[in-house]
Design an enzyme around this catalytic site. Structure first.
Site, PDB file in Angstrom:
ATOM      1  N   GLY A  13     108.995  62.040 -53.827  1.00 56.01           N
ATOM      2  CA  GLY A  13     109.033  63.485 -54.089  1.00 56.01           C
ATOM      3  C   GLY A  13     109.596  64.292 -52.948  1.00 56.01           C
ATOM      4  N   SER A  15     112.731  65.964 -53.037  1.00 57.57           N
ATOM      5  CA  SER A  15     113.827  66.874 -53.396  1.00 57.57           C
ATOM      6  C   SER A  15     113.581  68.298 -52.919  1.00 57.57           C
ATOM      7  CB  SER A  15     114.051  66.851 -54.912  1.00 57.57           C
ATOM      8  OG  SER A  15     112.825  66.929 -55.591  1.00 57.57           O
ATOM      9  N   ARG A  16     112.324  68.637 -52.649  1.00 52.64           N
ATOM     10  CA  ARG A  16     112.025  69.996 -52.160  1.00 52.64           C
ATOM     11  C   ARG A  16     110.684  69.993 -51.424  1.00 52.64           C
ATOM     12  NH1 ARG A  16     108.915  71.954 -56.726  1.00 52.64           N
ATOM     13  NH2 ARG A  16     109.125  70.415 -58.389  1.00 52.64           N
ATOM     14  N   SER A 143      94.993  66.583 -49.283  1.00 54.28           N
ATOM     15  CA  SER A 143      94.925  68.054 -49.199  1.00 54.28           C
ATOM     16  C   SER A 143      93.546  68.451 -48.679  1.00 54.28           C
ATOM     17  CB  SER A 143      95.120  68.659 -50.599  1.00 54.28           C
ATOM     18  OG  SER A 143      94.770  70.023 -50.594  1.00 54.28           O
ATOM     19  N   TYR A 156      93.019  68.458 -59.489  1.00 58.34           N
ATOM     20  CA  TYR A 156      93.785  68.288 -58.245  1.00 58.34           C
ATOM     21  C   TYR A 156      92.871  67.799 -57.112  1.00 58.34           C
ATOM     22  CZ  TYR A 156      97.031  69.637 -54.471  1.00 58.34           C
ATOM     23  OH  TYR A 156      97.855  69.653 -53.356  1.00 58.34           O
ATOM     24  N   ALA A 158      90.055  66.225 -57.348  1.00 57.99           N
ATOM     25  CA  ALA A 158      89.622  64.842 -57.612  1.00 57.99           C
ATOM     26  C   ALA A 158      90.734  63.863 -57.229  1.00 57.99           C
ATOM     27  CB  ALA A 158      89.255  64.681 -59.087  1.00 57.99           C
ATOM     28  N   LYS A 160      93.082  64.307 -54.983  1.00 61.15           N
ATOM     29  CA  LYS A 160      93.294  64.298 -53.527  1.00 61.15           C
ATOM     30  C   LYS A 160      92.121  63.645 -52.793  1.00 61.15           C
ATOM     31  CE  LYS A 160      97.376  66.118 -53.539  1.00 61.15           C
ATOM     32  NZ  LYS A 160      98.533  65.340 -53.080  1.00 61.15           N
ATOM     33  N   ILE A 189     100.396  75.408 -47.350  1.00 63.32           N
ATOM     34  CA  ILE A 189     101.767  75.227 -46.868  1.00 63.32           C
ATOM     35  C   ILE A 189     102.701  75.990 -47.812  1.00 63.32           C
ATOM     36  CG2 ILE A 189     103.546  73.536 -46.211  1.00 63.32           C
ATOM     37  CD1 ILE A 189     100.905  73.133 -44.642  1.00 63.32           C
TER      38      ILE A 189
END
Ligand code: NAP
Length: 248
Positions: A13, A15-16, A143, A156, A158, A160, A189
């Site tokens: 991941g 690309s950005r 995170s 999310y 769970a 992380k 971020i």
């Protein structure tokens, strides 16, 4: 000699956002870079060009990190192209936020598959070559939400938190083979992922952070460079926050 010269790194991941920042920082420090993307082929092609300016080998692969079979094929392709993989950065991730009351089963499954199962897929596929080389550094992007929890992000959080348990287990399992596994827990971020948040909420977040600013992809990338390098040779099984003091 540059810090990461001679190393081959895979980042998912990129690309950005944070992944892109990590890819650039690794290349600046001399690492060859294989990276993945899913829906942004133009951005991936741009990144490939930018990385090559640092005189490293760079290639983007379209690959869904949530797909077990595709991840096995990805690792085989990278090994054919680069010969080795020394460092893996499991970065690909998504959010599908909602209160539990409104969270659909699909959105729960999608987040767990993309954020957590992807880490299993890639790590399992890459471990064979690392075991053969008797070295490796695996860096998983978790995170602060995985450490602390967050209302509206049960799926999310769970995923992380799951990454943290996975990281510690792999550190125990592969430590005797000189393969290290650490997690990074970024705070707030500023990327496209957080760009969708209400500006008022963002302002409140910034004010609550002891360093009084959101983080940049480079803030995370600098720690990745250290964990990828031999300077962190005695560090494994750790979760390191990059959060401007948010969880202090
Ligand atoms: P982002 O700007 O939304 O970028 C996400 C990246 O992941 C994109 O390159 C996207 O590729 C890729 N991706 C998504 N699903 C994928 C899949 N199934 N397979 C392969 N690639 C996939 O997000 P970000 O803010 O940079 O976040 C990167 C990581 O840091 C995530 O794991 C996120 O959870 C974590 N994180 C972010 C923050 C933050 O505040 N931003 C805080 C803590 C942790 P395409 O564009 O090609 O689809």
């Amino acid at each position: 000699m540059k810090l990461l010269e001679g190393k081959v790194t895979l980042i998912t991941g990129a690309s950005r956002g944070i992944g892109r920042g990590i890819a650039l920082e690794l290349a600046k420090n001399g690492s060859d870079v294989a990276f993945t993307f899913l829906s942004s082929p133009e951005k991936a092609a741009e990144l490939e060009k930018e990385l090559s300016q640092y005189n490293v080998k760079a290639k983007g692969y379209k690959s869904d990190a949530a797909d077990f079979k595709a991840s096995e094929e990805l690792i085989a392709s990278i090994l054919a192209d680069f010969g080795r993989i020394d460092v893996v950065v499991n970065n690909a991730g998504i959010t599908r936020d909602n209160l539990l009351m409104r969270m659909s089963e699909d959105h729960f499954d999608e987040v767990i598959k993309t954020n957590l199962k992807s880490v299993f897929n890639i790590t399992k596929a890459v471990q064979k070559t690392m075991l053969k080389e008797r070295k490796g550094s695996i860096i998983n992007i978790s995170s602060v939400v995985g450490v602390k929890g967050n209302a509206g992000q049960a799926n999310y959080a769970a995923s992380k938190a799951g990454i943290i348990g996975f990281t510690k287990s792999i550190a125990l399992e592969l430590g005797s083979r000189n393969i290290r596994c650490n997690a990074i827990a970024p705070g707030f971020i500023e990327t496209e992922m957080t760009g969708v948040l209400n500006p008022e909420v963002v302002k409140q977040w910034r004010e609550a952070i002891p360093l009084k600013r959101g983080g940049t992809p480079e803030d995370v990338a600098n720690l990745v460079v250290f964990l990828a390098s031999d300077k962190s040779a005695y560090i494994t099984g750790q979760v390191i926050n990059v959060d401007g003091g948010m969880l202090t």
